[in-house]
Design a protein around this motif. Sequence first.
Motif, PDB file in Angstrom:
ATOM      1  N   GLY A   1       0.771  -1.230   0.000  1.00 47.26           N
ATOM      2  CA  GLY A   1       0.000   0.000   0.000  1.00 47.26           C
ATOM      3  C   GLY A   1       0.803   1.282   0.000  1.00 47.26           C
ATOM      4  O   GLY A   1       0.220   2.368  -0.090  1.00 47.26           O
ATOM      5  N   GLY A   2       2.111   1.173   0.095  1.00 46.29           N
ATOM      6  CA  GLY A   2       2.933   2.370   0.079  1.00 46.29           C
ATOM      7  C   GLY A   2       2.980   3.001  -1.302  1.00 46.29           C
ATOM      8  O   GLY A   2       2.456   2.460  -2.274  1.00 46.29           O
ATOM      9  N   GLY A   3       3.610   4.164  -1.360  1.00 45.35           N
ATOM     10  CA  GLY A   3       3.748   4.856  -2.638  1.00 45.35           C
ATOM     11  C   GLY A   3       4.204   6.277  -2.441  1.00 45.35           C
ATOM     12  O   GLY A   3       4.561   6.692  -1.332  1.00 45.35           O
ATOM     13  N   LEU A   4       4.167   7.027  -3.529  1.00 42.18           N
ATOM     14  CA  LEU A   4       4.533   8.440  -3.513  1.00 42.18           C
ATOM     15  C   LEU A   4       3.257   9.270  -3.388  1.00 42.18           C
ATOM     16  O   LEU A   4       2.308   9.080  -4.164  1.00 42.18           O
ATOM     17  CB  LEU A   4       5.273   8.798  -4.799  1.00 42.18           C
ATOM     18  N   VAL A   5       3.250  10.173  -2.431  1.00 47.71           N
ATOM     19  CA  VAL A   5       2.074  11.000  -2.203  1.00 47.71           C
ATOM     20  C   VAL A   5       2.525  12.414  -1.858  1.00 47.71           C
ATOM     21  O   VAL A   5       3.600  12.602  -1.273  1.00 47.71           O
ATOM     22  CB  VAL A   5       1.197  10.389  -1.085  1.00 47.71           C
ATOM     23  N   GLN A   6       1.724  13.378  -2.222  1.00 47.41           N
ATOM     24  CA  GLN A   6       2.045  14.771  -1.906  1.00 47.41           C
ATOM     25  C   GLN A   6       1.729  15.073  -0.447  1.00 47.41           C
ATOM     26  O   GLN A   6       0.864  14.416   0.160  1.00 47.41           O
ATOM     27  CB  GLN A   6       1.246  15.707  -2.808  1.00 47.41           C
ATOM     28  N   PRO A   7       2.403  16.055   0.120  1.00 52.54           N
ATOM     29  CA  PRO A   7       2.056  16.456   1.494  1.00 52.54           C
ATOM     30  C   PRO A   7       0.571  16.777   1.605  1.00 52.54           C
ATOM     31  O   PRO A   7      -0.016  17.402   0.716  1.00 52.54           O
ATOM     32  CB  PRO A   7       2.912  17.715   1.694  1.00 52.54           C
ATOM     33  N   GLY A   8      -0.021  16.312   2.690  1.00 47.38           N
ATOM     34  CA  GLY A   8      -1.448  16.467   2.898  1.00 47.38           C
ATOM     35  C   GLY A   8      -2.285  15.330   2.353  1.00 47.38           C
ATOM     36  O   GLY A   8      -3.491  15.263   2.619  1.00 47.38           O
ATOM     37  N   GLY A   9      -1.648  14.437   1.611  1.00 43.91           N
ATOM     38  CA  GLY A   9      -2.361  13.315   1.017  1.00 43.91           C
ATOM     39  C   GLY A   9      -2.572  12.170   1.979  1.00 43.91           C
ATOM     40  O   GLY A   9      -2.214  12.248   3.169  1.00 43.91           O
ATOM     41  N   SER A  10      -3.144  11.096   1.455  1.00 42.03           N
ATOM     42  CA  SER A  10      -3.492   9.923   2.268  1.00 42.03           C
ATOM     43  C   SER A  10      -3.026   8.643   1.596  1.00 42.03           C
ATOM     44  O   SER A  10      -2.915   8.574   0.368  1.00 42.03           O
ATOM     45  CB  SER A  10      -5.006   9.848   2.467  1.00 42.03           C
TER      46      SER A  10
ATOM     47  N   THR B   1      -5.613  -9.426   8.670  1.00 43.67           N
ATOM     48  CA  THR B   1      -4.956  -8.251   8.105  1.00 43.67           C
ATOM     49  C   THR B   1      -5.093  -7.066   9.062  1.00 43.67           C
ATOM     50  O   THR B   1      -6.156  -6.863   9.667  1.00 43.67           O
ATOM     51  CB  THR B   1      -5.564  -7.898   6.741  1.00 43.67           C
ATOM     52  N   VAL B   2      -4.017  -6.304   9.166  1.00 43.45           N
ATOM     53  CA  VAL B   2      -4.039  -5.068   9.934  1.00 43.45           C
ATOM     54  C   VAL B   2      -3.768  -3.919   8.954  1.00 43.45           C
ATOM     55  O   VAL B   2      -3.012  -4.073   8.003  1.00 43.45           O
ATOM     56  CB  VAL B   2      -3.018  -5.097  11.088  1.00 43.45           C
ATOM     57  N   TYR B   3      -4.419  -2.797   9.211  1.00 45.23           N
ATOM     58  CA  TYR B   3      -4.336  -1.640   8.323  1.00 45.23           C
ATOM     59  C   TYR B   3      -3.777  -0.437   9.068  1.00 45.23           C
ATOM     60  O   TYR B   3      -3.878  -0.339  10.287  1.00 45.23           O
ATOM     61  CB  TYR B   3      -5.725  -1.279   7.789  1.00 45.23           C
ATOM     62  N   LEU B   4      -3.225   0.479   8.295  1.00 40.10           N
ATOM     63  CA  LEU B   4      -2.828   1.773   8.821  1.00 40.10           C
ATOM     64  C   LEU B   4      -3.300   2.839   7.838  1.00 40.10           C
ATOM     65  O   LEU B   4      -2.750   2.961   6.741  1.00 40.10           O
ATOM     66  CB  LEU B   4      -1.314   1.864   9.017  1.00 40.10           C
ATOM     67  N   GLN B   5      -4.343   3.547   8.227  1.00 43.26           N
ATOM     68  CA  GLN B   5      -4.843   4.661   7.429  1.00 43.26           C
ATOM     69  C   GLN B   5      -4.028   5.889   7.785  1.00 43.26           C
ATOM     70  O   GLN B   5      -3.995   6.294   8.943  1.00 43.26           O
ATOM     71  CB  GLN B   5      -6.326   4.899   7.699  1.00 43.26           C
TER      72      GLN B   5
END
Length: 118
Positions: free
Chosen positions: A8-17, A79-83
């Motif tokens: 689930g990782g990736g590149l995201v802009q500041p403020g993103g989710s 499964t464990v999640y981290l939002q």
Amino acid sequence: QVQLVESGGGLVQPGGSLRLSCAASGFRFTSYGMNWYMKAPGKERELVAWISREDGATVYYADSVKGRFTISRDNAKDTVYLQMNSLKPEDTAYYYCMRAPSSPRDAWGQGTLVTVSS
């Protein structure tokens, strides 16, 4: 043999989710709490969040992520999640999950890379 597969990782802009997932196998998932850790370049691995076993009614967050991250678990899927919301550049790291308590024989997964950058 404990197996933990983060995704689930990736590149995201500041403020993103982002929403991270950790699929667990090799142990009775409901009998263990679960931790999420982060490891940034040049830094030690640090605990980000914890969720209690069984119904996950109790959670813990590091001060740095409190109010922005939410840990949850789906026992039907092991499964464990981290939002992760309102992401900041300082959240950039590899993220790992681990059962709690863990055994010295438990191997870490490959982790999932979160990069927060504009």
